[in-house]
Design a protein around this motif. Structure first.
Motif, PDB file in Angstrom:
ATOM      1  N   ASP A  52      -4.250  11.751   2.988  1.00 25.39           N
ATOM      2  CA  ASP A  52      -3.844  12.747   3.553  1.00 25.39           C
ATOM      3  C   ASP A  52      -4.810  13.380   4.599  1.00 25.39           C
ATOM      4  N   ASP A  53      -6.129  12.861   4.444  1.00 26.36           N
ATOM      5  CA  ASP A  53      -7.275  13.369   5.304  1.00 26.36           C
ATOM      6  C   ASP A  53      -8.106  12.218   6.244  1.00 26.36           C
ATOM      7  N   ASN A  54      -7.670  11.136   5.858  1.00 25.67           N
ATOM      8  CA  ASN A  54      -8.400   9.893   6.524  1.00 25.67           C
ATOM      9  C   ASN A  54      -9.615   9.348   6.063  1.00 25.67           C
ATOM     10  N   ARG A  55      -9.813  10.158   4.669  1.00 24.86           N
ATOM     11  CA  ARG A  55     -11.098   9.853   3.836  1.00 24.86           C
ATOM     12  C   ARG A  55     -10.897   9.162   2.694  1.00 24.86           C
ATOM     13  N   THR A  56      -9.885  10.027   2.129  1.00 24.39           N
ATOM     14  CA  THR A  56      -9.700   9.603   0.677  1.00 24.39           C
ATOM     15  C   THR A  56      -8.171   8.980   0.513  1.00 24.39           C
ATOM     16  N   TRP A  57      -8.484   7.558   0.095  1.00 25.36           N
ATOM     17  CA  TRP A  57      -7.230   6.658   0.100  1.00 25.36           C
ATOM     18  C   TRP A  57      -6.720   6.304  -1.240  1.00 25.36           C
ATOM     19  N   ARG A  58      -5.302   6.153  -1.172  1.00 25.50           N
ATOM     20  CA  ARG A  58      -4.616   5.814  -2.649  1.00 25.50           C
ATOM     21  C   ARG A  58      -3.625   4.498  -1.963  1.00 25.50           C
ATOM     22  N   THR A  59      -4.021   3.653  -3.190  1.00 26.56           N
ATOM     23  CA  THR A  59      -3.385   2.295  -2.853  1.00 26.56           C
ATOM     24  C   THR A  59      -1.692   2.349  -3.359  1.00 26.56           C
ATOM     25  N   VAL A  60      -0.680   2.037  -2.319  1.00 32.74           N
ATOM     26  CA  VAL A  60       0.575   1.946  -2.848  1.00 32.74           C
ATOM     27  C   VAL A  60       1.248   0.598  -2.916  1.00 32.74           C
ATOM     28  N   TYR A  61       0.540  -0.493  -2.724  1.00 32.58           N
ATOM     29  CA  TYR A  61       1.116  -1.773  -2.389  1.00 32.58           C
ATOM     30  C   TYR A  61      -0.119  -2.725  -2.755  1.00 32.58           C
ATOM     31  N   GLN A  62       0.102  -3.793  -3.031  1.00 31.80           N
ATOM     32  CA  GLN A  62      -0.561  -4.842  -3.115  1.00 31.80           C
ATOM     33  C   GLN A  62       0.224  -6.241  -3.417  1.00 31.80           C
ATOM     34  N   PRO A  63       0.018  -7.289  -2.722  1.00 33.37           N
ATOM     35  CA  PRO A  63       0.902  -8.593  -3.138  1.00 33.37           C
ATOM     36  C   PRO A  63       0.723  -9.021  -4.526  1.00 33.37           C
ATOM     37  N   SER A  64       1.811  -9.505  -5.071  1.00 36.99           N
ATOM     38  CA  SER A  64       1.435 -10.232  -6.348  1.00 36.99           C
ATOM     39  C   SER A  64       0.381 -11.475  -6.238  1.00 36.99           C
ATOM     40  N   ALA A  65       0.024 -11.745  -7.514  1.00 39.31           N
ATOM     41  CA  ALA A  65      -0.943 -12.863  -7.541  1.00 39.31           C
ATOM     42  C   ALA A  65      -0.248 -14.208  -7.256  1.00 39.31           C
ATOM     43  N   ALA A  66       1.146 -14.426  -7.381  1.00 43.20           N
ATOM     44  CA  ALA A  66       1.714 -15.430  -6.800  1.00 43.20           C
ATOM     45  C   ALA A  66       1.805 -15.414  -5.378  1.00 43.20           C
ATOM     46  N   GLU A  67       1.997 -14.542  -4.841  1.00 45.19           N
ATOM     47  CA  GLU A  67       2.276 -14.430  -3.468  1.00 45.19           C
ATOM     48  C   GLU A  67       0.726 -14.659  -2.857  1.00 45.19           C
ATOM     49  N   SER A  69      -1.422 -16.384  -4.095  1.00 38.95           N
ATOM     50  CA  SER A  69      -1.924 -17.818  -4.149  1.00 38.95           C
ATOM     51  C   SER A  69      -1.112 -19.002  -3.168  1.00 38.95           C
ATOM     52  N   ALA A  70       0.247 -18.339  -2.956  1.00 45.67           N
ATOM     53  CA  ALA A  70       0.933 -19.080  -2.065  1.00 45.67           C
ATOM     54  C   ALA A  70       0.335 -18.895  -0.589  1.00 45.67           C
ATOM     55  N   ARG A  71      -0.068 -17.784  -0.239  1.00 44.43           N
ATOM     56  CA  ARG A  71      -0.724 -17.496   0.992  1.00 44.43           C
ATOM     57  C   ARG A  71      -1.927 -18.345   1.183  1.00 44.43           C
ATOM     58  N   ARG A  72      -2.808 -18.241   0.096  1.00 47.44           N
ATOM     59  CA  ARG A  72      -4.127 -19.026   0.141  1.00 47.44           C
ATOM     60  C   ARG A  72      -3.725 -20.467   0.222  1.00 47.44           C
ATOM     61  N   ALA A  73      -2.937 -21.061  -0.142  1.00 43.38           N
ATOM     62  CA  ALA A  73      -2.641 -22.382  -0.248  1.00 43.38           C
ATOM     63  C   ALA A  73      -2.092 -22.959   1.394  1.00 43.38           C
ATOM     64  N   ASN A  74      -1.587 -22.101   2.079  1.00 39.14           N
ATOM     65  CA  ASN A  74      -1.252 -22.517   3.510  1.00 39.14           C
ATOM     66  C   ASN A  74      -2.379 -22.520   4.408  1.00 39.14           C
ATOM     67  N   VAL A  75      -2.997 -23.538   4.343  1.00 38.12           N
ATOM     68  CA  VAL A  75      -4.125 -23.868   5.253  1.00 38.12           C
ATOM     69  C   VAL A  75      -3.837 -25.112   6.319  1.00 38.12           C
ATOM     70  N   GLN A  76      -4.023 -24.660   7.580  1.00 33.55           N
ATOM     71  CA  GLN A  76      -3.367 -25.586   8.802  1.00 33.55           C
ATOM     72  C   GLN A  76      -4.627 -25.264   9.599  1.00 33.55           C
ATOM     73  N   ALA A  77      -4.583 -26.228  10.638  1.00 34.59           N
ATOM     74  CA  ALA A  77      -5.348 -26.180  11.845  1.00 34.59           C
ATOM     75  C   ALA A  77      -5.093 -25.127  12.821  1.00 34.59           C
ATOM     76  N   PRO A  78      -5.971 -24.207  13.240  1.00 33.91           N
ATOM     77  CA  PRO A  78      -5.465 -23.160  14.207  1.00 33.91           C
ATOM     78  C   PRO A  78      -4.432 -23.091  15.217  1.00 33.91           C
ATOM     79  N   GLY A  79      -4.206 -24.303  15.767  1.00 32.93           N
ATOM     80  CA  GLY A  79      -3.617 -24.541  16.802  1.00 32.93           C
ATOM     81  C   GLY A  79      -2.081 -24.732  16.353  1.00 32.93           C
ATOM     82  N   ASP A  80      -1.848 -25.074  15.204  1.00 31.67           N
ATOM     83  CA  ASP A  80      -0.602 -25.337  14.317  1.00 31.67           C
ATOM     84  C   ASP A  80      -0.118 -24.198  13.612  1.00 31.67           C
TER      85      ASP A  80
END
Length: 411
Positions: A52-67, A69-80
């Motif tokens: 409400d005030d740009n100082r105190t923040w409330r978390t409303v979403y975070q990806p699941s542990a499975a999501e 893990s999948a994002r972490r596993a996607n390792v590629q070269a920057p150009g690809d």
């Protein structure tokens, strides 16, 4: 962008995990969903938060542990690698004026040269969906200029028999700082590298193959670096020094300011701000000045090169200065303005102005590294430092000389 891979306009952070991008909706709103269009440097893990005030923040979403893990596993070269489009429907509508993505973990990239594969977070679009808000979000007014007249608040003309340690801190590699920029020297606390002589400060480079251990590494070169951190940290003023520089490929003397909060892990560089009053990378006819901050750092800095008029050279005495006010940075060489960057233009085109808090003065002489190597294209025997320059250091003649340093502030 449709392919989430093109080099289009985007928001990006520095190379740290705990970074955020926020949206001001202009008024309290009900938020139902968020779309994040990521470039390939996406967040593996992140929080969506509202406030409400740009100082105190409330978390409303975070990806699941499975999501995550999948994002972490996607390792590629920057150009690809390509980006992602996250459509997040909140578990239940949230209310607030401000919405932010707070990064928790950056994506990893494979590259044969890992140092070139460092990225922060990069977003093409941050879309917030819901009801309410306002099209007229209020922006804070620019600060006013300071009143009063300039008075000297720090001065050293190096007339003592040794460095005045009530004014200067000697910086050592492995203690006050780590190795940076691919440079070849270790900074040490030695009269061989840092001394006063004939009313001058001498920062001298020395060569001895494999002789210096510092911070877990072995170095063939030593040099000097001093700063005013904890001795004299200040906000706004005219900062100037009279200097004579060594000329030769890969010699990198600098006179600069660094934000005093640089060692705070929640800030770090470049969010701390950096003001390069004078840098020289061994060319006799020019020096450069620059500003570094979030969104305009390293090779993307806001900088300018100046060439000395009338055949002047860097290995002659010159005065280098910056005038730093709440609204601008104006750089000078011998009282000739060579770069001006205003706060309003910087914030409307490049990123946040981070020059409204304390900085401190630094003087150093580096050898080789990213900046000189980018110009001289030397890769051996050291990055940015050819054999001819090594020979000159070994011969004992490579040093930066400082006649005086002054800070003036309005009182």
């Amino acid at each position: 962008p449709a392919n989430l891979k093109g080099d289009s306009t985007r928001w990006s952070s520095d190379w740290n995990a705990d970074r955020w991008v926020s949206v001001d909706l202009g008024a309290n709103s009900t938020i139902s969903s968020v779309d994040l269009y990521w470039e390939s440097a996406y967040a593996v893990d992140y929080l969506l938060q509202v406030s409400d005030d740009n100082r105190t923040w409330r978390t409303v979403y975070q990806p699941s542990a499975a999501e995550v893990s999948a994002r972490r596993a996607n390792v590629q070269a920057p150009g690809d690698a390509a980006g992602l489009h996250d459509t997040v429907t909140l578990p239940s509508p949230a209310t607030g004026r401000y919405v932010r993505m707070l990064g928790k973990e950056r994506r990893s990239f494979y590259n044969p040269a890992p140092a070139t594969a460092q990225f922060g977070y990069s977003l093409y679009e941050f879309q917030v969906w819901g009801t309410g808000g306002s099209a007229t979000a209020a922006y804070p007014a620019l600060p006013g200029e300071q009143s009063g007249s300039y008075q000297t608040t720090f001065f050293d003309d190096f007339t003592g028999t040794a460095l005045d340690r009530s004014k200067w801190r000697v910086v050592r590699t492995g203690t006050e700082m780590g190795s940076v920029n691919g440079e070849s020297q270790a900074y040490v606390d030695s009269a061989d590298n840092i001394r006063t002589e004939n009313g001058e400060l001498i920062l001298k480079a020395k060569y001895c193959k494999g002789c210096t251990r510092a911070g877990g590494g072995t170095y063939d070169f030593t040099s000097g670096r001093v700063d005013t951190n904890t001795k004299f940290d200040f906000t706004y003023g005219k900062v100037s020094a009279r200097m004579k520089l060594p000329v030769g490929d890969g010699f990198w003397p600098a006179f600069w300011l660094l934000g005093s909060n640089v060692d705070d892990p929640s800030v770090s560089w470049p969010a701390s701000g950096e003001t390069d009053i004078m840098e020289n990378i061994g060319y006799g006819d020019w020096t450069s000045s620059a500003l570094h901050g979030p969104g305009y750092s390293a090779d993307g800095n806001i900088g300018a090169r100046q060439t000395y008029p009338n055949g002047g050279r860097a290995d002659q005495w010159h005065t280098y200065a910056v005038e730093w006010t709440p609204r601008l940075m104006r750089f000078y060489v011998d009282d000739r303005a060579v770069q001006e960057t205003t706060r309003d233009k910087l914030e409307s085109t490049r990123g946040q102005w981070v020059f409204d808090h304390n900085q401190y003065v630094i003087l150093n002489l580096a050898l080789g590294g990213a900046y000189p190597a980018g110009w001289n294209q030397v890769t051996s025997p050291y990055w940015g430092l050819p054999q001819s320059s090594v020979d000159r250091v070994a011969g004992g003649g490579v040093q930066a000389e400082v006649d005086w340093v002054r800070v003036e502030q309005k009182r």
